[in-house]
Design a protein around this motif. Structure first.
Motif, PDB file in Angstrom:
ATOM      1  N   ILE A  60       1.432  -3.567   2.427  1.00  0.00           N
ATOM      2  CA  ILE A  60       0.541  -4.276   3.356  1.00  0.00           C
ATOM      3  C   ILE A  60       1.316  -5.390   4.051  1.00  0.00           C
ATOM      4  CG2 ILE A  60      -1.486  -5.784   3.506  1.00  0.00           C
ATOM      5  CD1 ILE A  60      -2.258  -2.890   3.119  1.00  0.00           C
ATOM      6  N   LEU A  91      -8.674  -5.328   6.052  1.00  0.00           N
ATOM      7  CA  LEU A  91      -7.797  -5.230   4.887  1.00  0.00           C
ATOM      8  C   LEU A  91      -7.950  -6.450   3.984  1.00  0.00           C
ATOM      9  CD1 LEU A  91      -4.510  -3.771   6.407  1.00  0.00           C
ATOM     10  CD2 LEU A  91      -5.925  -2.728   4.649  1.00  0.00           C
ATOM     11  N   ALA A 139      -2.705  -9.680   4.311  1.00  0.00           N
ATOM     12  CA  ALA A 139      -3.437  -9.232   5.501  1.00  0.00           C
ATOM     13  C   ALA A 139      -4.224 -10.378   6.120  1.00  0.00           C
ATOM     14  CB  ALA A 139      -4.371  -8.077   5.134  1.00  0.00           C
TER      15      ALA A 139
END
Length: 162
Positions: A60, A91, A139
């Motif tokens: 991520i 996210l 995120a």
């Protein structure tokens, strides 16, 4: 954030090496010593949790997670900016839910011991909890930074790759 991501990759790498070494010990114990170490399976399950979840969190951060960008890439640049912020915030919400659920699982499983390792089950769910927290952090911070520089932001060609 990069240092934290590198720590995740480092811990997952060490866990992978330990996993390979313990399976080597399993094969040696079973076929050479004729005594099978029964704890290897439970340790392998624990290590795979950390490898997968820490690797996912680092993915991520590095923006290497699986994504379909076909529709986003077909949109005008201004719409792409909005979509990228929305994706980052989604996210982050997913990471927050994982963090909350992981904490709940850790509390629930603290009194249960992993068989043959004799450590609390919560050590397995710690991987889920830490992954959720890291996804939320990675995120969420990327989404906030994109919002802050929204006026002057131009998509980076690397950010548009799958």
């Amino acid at each position: 954030m990069t240092v934290l991501s590198n720590i995740c990759i480092g811990v997952a790498s060490v866990a992978m090496v330990v996993l390979v070494v313990t399976f080597g010990w399993l094969v040696f114990g079973r076929y050479v010593l004729n005594v099978t170490p029964t704890w290897v399976e439970q340790l392998a399950l624990l290590l795979i949790c950390y490898i997968a979840f820490l690797g996912a969190a680092a993915g991520i951060k590095e923006d290497t997670h699986l994504g379909v960008s076909l529709f986003r890439d077909m949109m005008p640049k201004k719409v792409q900016k909005y979509l990228m912020v929305i994706i980052d915030l989604m996210l982050a919400i997913f990471g927050a839910v994982m963090l909350y659920a992981g904490i709940t699982l850790m509390i629930f499983g603290w009194d249960t011991l992993l068989p043959m390792l004799e450590i609390p089950e919560s050590f397995r769910t710690l991987a889920i909890t830490s992954c959720g927290g890291l996804i939320f952090l990675f995120a969420g911070s990327r989404g906030v930074l994109r919002i802050l520089r929204f006026q002057n932001w131009q998509p980076d060609p690397q950010e548009l790759d799958i």
